[in-house]
Scaffold this active site. Structure first.
Site, PDB file in Angstrom:
ATOM      1  N   SER A  95       0.834  -1.196   0.000  1.00  0.00           N
ATOM      2  CA  SER A  95       0.000   0.000   0.000  1.00  0.00           C
ATOM      3  C   SER A  95       0.872   1.250   0.000  1.00  0.00           C
ATOM      4  O   SER A  95       1.988   1.251   0.531  1.00  0.00           O
ATOM      5  CB  SER A  95      -0.845  -0.011   1.280  1.00  0.00           C
ATOM      6  OG  SER A  95      -1.439   1.239   1.491  1.00  0.00           O
ATOM      7  N   TYR A 155      -1.730  -1.291  10.807  1.00  0.00           N
ATOM      8  CA  TYR A 155      -2.006  -1.851   9.474  1.00  0.00           C
ATOM      9  C   TYR A 155      -0.813  -1.579   8.538  1.00  0.00           C
ATOM     10  O   TYR A 155      -0.284  -2.486   7.891  1.00  0.00           O
ATOM     11  CB  TYR A 155      -3.292  -1.243   8.891  1.00  0.00           C
ATOM     12  CG  TYR A 155      -3.398  -1.426   7.392  1.00  0.00           C
ATOM     13  CD1 TYR A 155      -3.655  -2.683   6.851  1.00  0.00           C
ATOM     14  CD2 TYR A 155      -3.211  -0.351   6.507  1.00  0.00           C
ATOM     15  CE1 TYR A 155      -3.732  -2.860   5.476  1.00  0.00           C
ATOM     16  CE2 TYR A 155      -3.295  -0.521   5.142  1.00  0.00           C
ATOM     17  CZ  TYR A 155      -3.552  -1.777   4.625  1.00  0.00           C
ATOM     18  OH  TYR A 155      -3.611  -1.956   3.264  1.00  0.00           O
ATOM     19  N   LYS A 157       2.244  -4.041   6.567  1.00  0.00           N
ATOM     20  CA  LYS A 157       2.628  -4.017   5.143  1.00  0.00           C
ATOM     21  C   LYS A 157       4.131  -3.843   5.002  1.00  0.00           C
ATOM     22  O   LYS A 157       4.783  -4.520   4.203  1.00  0.00           O
ATOM     23  CB  LYS A 157       1.890  -2.886   4.409  1.00  0.00           C
ATOM     24  CG  LYS A 157       0.406  -3.106   4.245  1.00  0.00           C
ATOM     25  CD  LYS A 157       0.106  -4.272   3.327  1.00  0.00           C
ATOM     26  CE  LYS A 157      -1.361  -4.623   3.295  1.00  0.00           C
ATOM     27  NZ  LYS A 157      -1.660  -5.928   2.688  1.00  0.00           N
TER      28      LYS A 157
HETATM   29  P1  NAD Z   1     -10.786  -7.067   1.099  1.00  0.00           P
HETATM   30  O1  NAD Z   1     -10.965  -7.099   2.562  1.00  0.00           O
HETATM   31  O2  NAD Z   1     -11.963  -6.819   0.236  1.00  0.00           O
HETATM   32  O3  NAD Z   1     -10.111  -8.441   0.607  1.00  0.00           O
HETATM   33  C1  NAD Z   1      -9.225  -9.181   1.405  1.00  0.00           C
HETATM   34  C2  NAD Z   1      -9.735 -10.606   1.434  1.00  0.00           C
HETATM   35  O4  NAD Z   1      -8.843 -11.394   2.223  1.00  0.00           O
HETATM   36  C3  NAD Z   1     -11.117 -10.734   2.059  1.00  0.00           C
HETATM   37  O5  NAD Z   1     -11.963 -11.436   1.172  1.00  0.00           O
HETATM   38  C4  NAD Z   1     -10.883 -11.507   3.358  1.00  0.00           C
HETATM   39  O6  NAD Z   1     -11.976 -12.348   3.655  1.00  0.00           O
HETATM   40  C5  NAD Z   1      -9.626 -12.282   3.026  1.00  0.00           C
HETATM   41  N1  NAD Z   1      -8.771 -12.627   4.175  1.00  0.00           N
HETATM   42  C6  NAD Z   1      -8.297 -11.831   5.161  1.00  0.00           C
HETATM   43  N2  NAD Z   1      -7.518 -12.527   5.993  1.00  0.00           N
HETATM   44  C7  NAD Z   1      -7.483 -13.798   5.525  1.00  0.00           C
HETATM   45  C8  NAD Z   1      -6.838 -14.987   5.950  1.00  0.00           C
HETATM   46  N3  NAD Z   1      -6.083 -15.026   7.050  1.00  0.00           N
HETATM   47  N4  NAD Z   1      -7.018 -16.110   5.223  1.00  0.00           N
HETATM   48  C9  NAD Z   1      -7.799 -16.108   4.110  1.00  0.00           C
HETATM   49  N5  NAD Z   1      -8.425 -15.020   3.671  1.00  0.00           N
HETATM   50  C10 NAD Z   1      -8.282 -13.869   4.363  1.00  0.00           C
HETATM   51  O7  NAD Z   1      -9.630  -6.021   0.778  1.00  0.00           O
HETATM   52  P2  NAD Z   1      -9.133  -5.436  -0.618  1.00  0.00           P
HETATM   53  O8  NAD Z   1      -9.504  -4.017  -0.671  1.00  0.00           O
HETATM   54  O9  NAD Z   1      -9.518  -6.337  -1.719  1.00  0.00           O
HETATM   55  O10 NAD Z   1      -7.571  -5.498  -0.365  1.00  0.00           O
HETATM   56  C11 NAD Z   1      -6.773  -6.577  -0.801  1.00  0.00           C
HETATM   57  C12 NAD Z   1      -5.365  -6.378  -0.314  1.00  0.00           C
HETATM   58  O11 NAD Z   1      -4.885  -5.133  -0.799  1.00  0.00           O
HETATM   59  C13 NAD Z   1      -5.241  -6.309   1.211  1.00  0.00           C
HETATM   60  O12 NAD Z   1      -4.048  -6.968   1.590  1.00  0.00           O
HETATM   61  C14 NAD Z   1      -5.144  -4.822   1.498  1.00  0.00           C
HETATM   62  O13 NAD Z   1      -4.436  -4.554   2.665  1.00  0.00           O
HETATM   63  C15 NAD Z   1      -4.399  -4.321   0.271  1.00  0.00           C
HETATM   64  N6  NAD Z   1      -4.658  -2.902  -0.010  1.00  0.00           N
HETATM   65  C16 NAD Z   1      -5.958  -2.475  -0.175  1.00  0.00           C
HETATM   66  C17 NAD Z   1      -6.213  -1.131  -0.421  1.00  0.00           C
HETATM   67  C18 NAD Z   1      -7.620  -0.618  -0.582  1.00  0.00           C
HETATM   68  O14 NAD Z   1      -7.817   0.582  -0.499  1.00  0.00           O
HETATM   69  N7  NAD Z   1      -8.614  -1.451  -0.829  1.00  0.00           N
HETATM   70  C19 NAD Z   1      -5.136  -0.222  -0.517  1.00  0.00           C
HETATM   71  C20 NAD Z   1      -3.847  -0.701  -0.366  1.00  0.00           C
HETATM   72  C21 NAD Z   1      -3.618  -2.050  -0.114  1.00  0.00           C
HETATM   73  C1  UD1 Z   2      -6.894   5.487   3.660  1.00  0.00           C
HETATM   74  C2  UD1 Z   2      -6.028   4.869   4.716  1.00  0.00           C
HETATM   75  C3  UD1 Z   2      -4.734   4.361   4.087  1.00  0.00           C
HETATM   76  C4  UD1 Z   2      -5.046   3.394   2.963  1.00  0.00           C
HETATM   77  C5  UD1 Z   2      -5.954   4.107   1.953  1.00  0.00           C
HETATM   78  C6  UD1 Z   2      -6.380   3.222   0.824  1.00  0.00           C
HETATM   79  C7  UD1 Z   2      -6.633   6.091   6.753  1.00  0.00           C
HETATM   80  C8  UD1 Z   2      -6.167   7.084   7.773  1.00  0.00           C
HETATM   81  N1  UD1 Z   2      -5.766   5.855   5.755  1.00  0.00           N
HETATM   82  O1  UD1 Z   2      -6.189   6.560   3.132  1.00  0.00           O
HETATM   83  O2  UD1 Z   2      -3.933   3.727   5.046  1.00  0.00           O
HETATM   84  O3  UD1 Z   2      -3.851   2.982   2.334  1.00  0.00           O
HETATM   85  O4  UD1 Z   2      -7.135   4.556   2.620  1.00  0.00           O
HETATM   86  O5  UD1 Z   2      -7.239   2.250   1.301  1.00  0.00           O
HETATM   87  O6  UD1 Z   2      -7.705   5.524   6.856  1.00  0.00           O
HETATM   88  N2  UD1 Z   2     -12.307  11.997   3.396  1.00  0.00           N
HETATM   89  C9  UD1 Z   2     -13.298  12.894   3.760  1.00  0.00           C
HETATM   90  N3  UD1 Z   2     -14.439  12.400   4.316  1.00  0.00           N
HETATM   91  C10 UD1 Z   2     -14.648  11.064   4.521  1.00  0.00           C
HETATM   92  C11 UD1 Z   2     -13.634  10.157   4.141  1.00  0.00           C
HETATM   93  C12 UD1 Z   2     -12.476  10.659   3.595  1.00  0.00           C
HETATM   94  O7  UD1 Z   2     -13.144  14.098   3.591  1.00  0.00           O
HETATM   95  O8  UD1 Z   2     -15.703  10.695   5.042  1.00  0.00           O
HETATM   96  C13 UD1 Z   2     -11.078  12.515   2.767  1.00  0.00           C
HETATM   97  C14 UD1 Z   2      -9.794  12.212   3.526  1.00  0.00           C
HETATM   98  O9  UD1 Z   2      -9.520  13.216   4.457  1.00  0.00           O
HETATM   99  C15 UD1 Z   2      -8.778  12.140   2.373  1.00  0.00           C
HETATM  100  C16 UD1 Z   2      -9.596  11.620   1.202  1.00  0.00           C
HETATM  101  O10 UD1 Z   2     -10.955  11.878   1.516  1.00  0.00           O
HETATM  102  O11 UD1 Z   2      -8.321  13.427   2.054  1.00  0.00           O
HETATM  103  C17 UD1 Z   2      -9.417  10.121   0.968  1.00  0.00           C
HETATM  104  O12 UD1 Z   2      -9.664   9.434   2.182  1.00  0.00           O
HETATM  105  P1  UD1 Z   2      -9.700   7.828   2.258  1.00  0.00           P
HETATM  106  O13 UD1 Z   2     -10.600   7.298   1.200  1.00  0.00           O
HETATM  107  O14 UD1 Z   2      -9.993   7.459   3.661  1.00  0.00           O
HETATM  108  O15 UD1 Z   2      -8.230   7.372   1.844  1.00  0.00           O
HETATM  109  P2  UD1 Z   2      -6.811   7.820   2.472  1.00  0.00           P
HETATM  110  O16 UD1 Z   2      -6.955   8.826   3.515  1.00  0.00           O
HETATM  111  O17 UD1 Z   2      -5.929   8.139   1.339  1.00  0.00           O
END
Ligand code: NAD
Ligand code: UD1
Length: 334
Positions: free
Chosen positions: A125, A149, A153
């Protein structure tokens, strides 16, 4: 030979599964469904017109069960999405996050080593950049974290780096995602967070659908073009496609490499609200409130390295992201 997708029933994993199937890859999904639903597997089948997808409802922390998957299938590579991702919850329950995210990765790597499976794509991330001094962010910027979290990572990145150093046959593409939003065009799969959403787009869609009354904009006094926070929003389908390119890359390159998956363009909170309103013809009521603790002003990627080495570039627009987010949410909530 199949690609094992851990966390493949989740938001990004399910979209990636579709792209892999469409490109002709054989896939296997393992997910304990702790943050997803079995219906997603059915919807992946529907979207890809596939009769069956091997799915194992296992926890990746369970060595015995992971070993069984590797014994019974020929696995060429793994994309490791499985993990917990709620920043706030990780502050309240750090052990849950360290335990799940680290244990699942360590177990996976041990089993992969046992079966000589050496190719891994890992979901990292942009959170590992902490509070960057400048933007756009390059992969060689210093790393730091502000919550458990993010620390999981960064710890996993370091573990994978060490595994690659110790085993020159191992290859890892560590993908640092920026802000994935949007959903599949079909509206069948997307993201439904548990409880009240923390992230911007899920909050906006729940306001649009009438589940929540008003969006709070966290601060309008940041040094950005309109004072609200700027992020690099990327369509989840673009992000999913990046995993195919990363798989191709690790087929031919050993060692550990990090890649930014972002568009390189930053949009403010007000830009997102405006775009959502225009594209979907819906008013989003909002109020300006205090900054959210821990937030940074601006965060967007320099995606040059991914363009050059992975031959990948995001192509979907902010309008696509807003359209597809709403298309999914209105079907999911009605
Ligand atoms: P998500 O929660 O939708 O998907 C993760 C999946 O992993 C879920 O289906 C959950 O049931 C499964 N899971 C969790 N722990 C497990 C375990 N121990 N064994 C088997 N399954 C397990 O999340 P996502 O948004 O699809 O994210 C996927 C990956 O990307 C995650 O590692 C997350 O940290 C990373 N990531 C997500 C974002 C985002 O904004 N969505 C941003 C940066 C990184
Ligand atoms: C969040 C996570 C970050 C993660 C990323 C992608 C936090 C503190 N950080 O970041 O670790 O990698 O998501 O999943 O949760 N905002 C509003 N109102 C809201 C929600 C958000 O104004 O109700 C604003 C925030 O201040 C920010 C932007 O929208 O400026 C995006 O927010 P968000 O979607 O939560 O993502 P990140 O803050 O980038």
């Amino acid at each position: 030979m199949a690609v094992l997708i851990t966390g493949g029933a989740g938001f990004i994993g399910s979209h990636t599964a579709i792209e892999l199937i469409n490109s002709g890859k054989e896939i296997i999904i393992v997910d304990n469904l702790c943050n997803s639903n079995i219906n997603t597997i059915e919807n992946i089948k529907k979207i890809t017109n596939t009769n069956s997808i091997p799915f194992f409802e296992y926890d990746c922390c369970c060595k015995k069960n992971l070993t069984k998957i590797f014994e019974e299938n020929e696995i060429e590579s793994v994309i490791h999405f499985a993990g917990l991702k709620a920043v706030g919850e990780s502050v309240e329950k750090p052990l849950k996050y360290y335990s799940n995210n680290l244990k699942s990765t360590l177990t996976l790597c041990e089993v992969m080593s046992k079966f000589n499976c050496n190719k891994l794509v890992f979901s990292s991330s942009a959170t590992v950049y902490g509070s960057p001094k400048t933007v756009p962010i390059k992969e060689n910027f210093p790393t730091s974290t502000t919550n458990p979290y993010g620390t999981t990572k960064l710890m996993i990145e370091n573990i994978l780096k060490d595994i690659c150093l110790a085993n020159p046959d191992f290859s890892v593409a560590c993908l640092r995602y920026f802000n994935p939003i949007g959903a599949h065009r079909s509206g069948l799969i997307g993201e439904i967070p548990n409880g009240i959403p923390n992230n911007l787009m899920p909050y906006i869609t729940q306001v649009a659908v009438g589940k929540l009354k008003i969006l709070s904009v966290f601060g309008n006094d940041y040094p950005t073009h309109d004072g609200t926070g700027v992020r690099d929003y990327i369509h989840v389908v673009d992000l999913a496609k990046g995993h195919l390119n990363a798989l191709k890359y690790i087929e031919n390159h050993n060692g550990f490499e990090t890649f930014n998956l972002g568009t390189g363009v930053g949009y403010s909170v007000l830009d997102i609200i405006k775009a959502f309103e225009q594209v979907n013809n819906i008013k989003i009521p909002y109020k300006i409130v205090q900054r959210r603790p821990g937030d940074i002003a601006e965060c967007y990627a320099d995606p040059t390295k991914s363009q050059k080495l992975l031959n990948w570039k995001a192509t979907l627009s902010l309008e696509d992201m807003c359209h597809d987010s709403w298309n999914f949410a209105k079907l999911a909530f009605n």
